[in-house]
Design a protein around this motif. Structure first.
Motif, PDB file in Angstrom:
ATOM      1  N   SER A 132     -20.396  54.419  46.584  1.00  0.00           N
ATOM      2  CA  SER A 132     -21.510  53.615  47.136  1.00  0.00           C
ATOM      3  C   SER A 132     -21.842  52.440  46.210  1.00  0.00           C
ATOM      4  O   SER A 132     -23.011  52.121  45.986  1.00  0.00           O
ATOM      5  CB  SER A 132     -22.756  54.478  47.341  1.00  0.00           C
ATOM      6  N   GLY A 133     -20.783  51.836  45.643  1.00  0.00           N
ATOM      7  CA  GLY A 133     -20.989  50.656  44.812  1.00  0.00           C
ATOM      8  C   GLY A 133     -21.440  50.937  43.384  1.00  0.00           C
ATOM      9  O   GLY A 133     -21.728  50.013  42.630  1.00  0.00           O
ATOM     10  N   ARG A 134     -21.523  52.228  43.010  1.00  0.00           N
ATOM     11  CA  ARG A 134     -22.009  52.547  41.645  1.00  0.00           C
ATOM     12  C   ARG A 134     -20.934  52.328  40.581  1.00  0.00           C
ATOM     13  O   ARG A 134     -21.265  52.193  39.406  1.00  0.00           O
ATOM     14  CB  ARG A 134     -22.508  54.003  41.593  1.00  0.00           C
ATOM     15  N   ALA A 135     -19.661  52.338  40.962  1.00  0.00           N
ATOM     16  CA  ALA A 135     -18.592  52.177  39.970  1.00  0.00           C
ATOM     17  C   ALA A 135     -18.623  50.763  39.410  1.00  0.00           C
ATOM     18  O   ALA A 135     -18.768  49.791  40.145  1.00  0.00           O
ATOM     19  CB  ALA A 135     -17.240  52.440  40.609  1.00  0.00           C
ATOM     20  N   LEU A 174      -7.460  49.405  46.574  1.00  0.00           N
ATOM     21  CA  LEU A 174      -7.883  50.525  45.728  1.00  0.00           C
ATOM     22  C   LEU A 174      -9.312  50.298  45.225  1.00  0.00           C
ATOM     23  O   LEU A 174     -10.147  51.204  45.259  1.00  0.00           O
ATOM     24  CB  LEU A 174      -6.914  50.685  44.546  1.00  0.00           C
ATOM     25  N   ARG A 175      -9.599  49.056  44.809  1.00  0.00           N
ATOM     26  CA  ARG A 175     -10.964  48.764  44.339  1.00  0.00           C
ATOM     27  C   ARG A 175     -11.978  48.978  45.465  1.00  0.00           C
ATOM     28  O   ARG A 175     -13.065  49.519  45.237  1.00  0.00           O
ATOM     29  CB  ARG A 175     -11.040  47.324  43.793  1.00  0.00           C
ATOM     30  N   ASP A 176     -11.613  48.569  46.698  1.00  0.00           N
ATOM     31  CA  ASP A 176     -12.518  48.766  47.843  1.00  0.00           C
ATOM     32  C   ASP A 176     -12.784  50.250  48.081  1.00  0.00           C
ATOM     33  O   ASP A 176     -13.922  50.652  48.333  1.00  0.00           O
ATOM     34  CB  ASP A 176     -11.937  48.133  49.116  1.00  0.00           C
ATOM     35  N   ARG A 177     -11.720  51.060  47.992  1.00  0.00           N
ATOM     36  CA  ARG A 177     -11.899  52.513  48.198  1.00  0.00           C
ATOM     37  C   ARG A 177     -12.851  53.100  47.163  1.00  0.00           C
ATOM     38  O   ARG A 177     -13.684  53.947  47.473  1.00  0.00           O
ATOM     39  CB  ARG A 177     -10.553  53.245  48.078  1.00  0.00           C
ATOM     40  N   ILE A 178     -12.692  52.643  45.907  1.00  0.00           N
ATOM     41  CA  ILE A 178     -13.532  53.190  44.832  1.00  0.00           C
ATOM     42  C   ILE A 178     -14.986  52.758  45.021  1.00  0.00           C
ATOM     43  O   ILE A 178     -15.900  53.554  44.868  1.00  0.00           O
ATOM     44  CB  ILE A 178     -12.955  52.769  43.465  1.00  0.00           C
ATOM     45  N   ARG A 179     -15.165  51.483  45.410  1.00  0.00           N
ATOM     46  CA  ARG A 179     -16.540  50.998  45.655  1.00  0.00           C
ATOM     47  C   ARG A 179     -17.206  51.821  46.754  1.00  0.00           C
ATOM     48  O   ARG A 179     -18.362  52.228  46.625  1.00  0.00           O
ATOM     49  CB  ARG A 179     -16.526  49.518  46.059  1.00  0.00           C
ATOM     50  N   SER A 180     -16.463  52.056  47.859  1.00  0.00           N
ATOM     51  CA  SER A 180     -17.116  52.768  48.961  1.00  0.00           C
ATOM     52  C   SER A 180     -17.313  54.244  48.632  1.00  0.00           C
ATOM     53  O   SER A 180     -18.329  54.823  48.999  1.00  0.00           O
ATOM     54  CB  SER A 180     -16.365  52.567  50.287  1.00  0.00           C
ATOM     55  N   ALA A 181     -16.381  54.860  47.894  1.00  0.00           N
ATOM     56  CA  ALA A 181     -16.524  56.287  47.545  1.00  0.00           C
ATOM     57  C   ALA A 181     -17.703  56.520  46.611  1.00  0.00           C
ATOM     58  O   ALA A 181     -18.292  57.599  46.594  1.00  0.00           O
ATOM     59  CB  ALA A 181     -15.243  56.809  46.899  1.00  0.00           C
TER      60      ALA A 181
END
Length: 199
Positions: A192-195, A183-190
């Motif tokens: 572009s690492g801004r989260a 889930l963390r990987d999906r959020i990072r990629s969605a």
């Protein structure tokens, strides 16, 4: 510790009288010792006129944390029997508090053990027992521009979360440990690492 475990499905309650004393059993599922202690505190506040509020909990940590108190009842007549019910049923991440209003007749240690055990048993039966996977919590902070896509991912994954919209948007997420990293990987990629992710 990613294997499944048994816990209560939700809040449960039991009420009965024994020779004039009223017993009220309360159980709740919890994730942490802090959650368990907060629930004990809330019962003590709500039933601050009771003779005793006897707490017990079993929380998955490393190692398993088990705790109980007799809250003024004779030693091992209340807290230990309450905890024993949770242990015998093999349920974890659970807190129980048994409230007692003294009715004027002493029940003796055996009577107390039976009453406190029964209050927890019946409250657990009222709540129901489910199989659960270990969960973790983490925070996500993003600018408004990214909040829609983050919220969309959380909703599509069906995870529990709270959102707080202030200068930036922060999400408090509760997810199964096995699914957390993906889930963390999906959020990072969605985003572009801004989260910004916080444990």
């Amino acid at each position: 510790m990613t294997e499944t475990f048994q816990t209560v499905a939700g809040p449960g309650e039991a009420r009965f009288e024994v020779r004039g004393s009223e017993f009220i059993g309360h159980v709740r599922p919890v994730d942490t010792v802090a959650d368990a202690e907060a629930f004990i505190q809330s019962v003590e506040t709500e039933y601050d006129d009771a003779t005793h509020n006897v707490p017990a909990y079993r929380v998955r940590a490393d190692p398993l944390r088990e705790w109980s108190s007799d809250d003024g009842e004779p030693t091992s007549s209340a807290g230990k029997p309450a905890l024993n019910v949770l242990a015998q049923r093999e349920i974890e991440n659970v807190v129980a508090v048994v409230t007692r209003y003294y009715g004027g007749t002493n029940l003796g240690v055996g009577g107390l053990v039976r009453a406190y055990s029964r209050a927890v048993k019946e409250a657990v039966d009222d709540a129901g027992v489910v199989e659960e996977r270990p969960h973790e919590r983490f925070g996500i902070t993003v600018d408004y521009d990214d909040s829609g896509s983050v919220r969309g991912i959380l909703e599509s994954e069906g995870v529990e979360f709270d959102a707080d919209y202030e200068a930036r948007v922060s999400f408090d997420v509760r997810v199964a440990v096995d699914d957390g990293e993906a889930l963390r990987d999906r959020i990072r990629s969605a985003t572009s690492g801004r989260a910004e992710l916080s444990e």
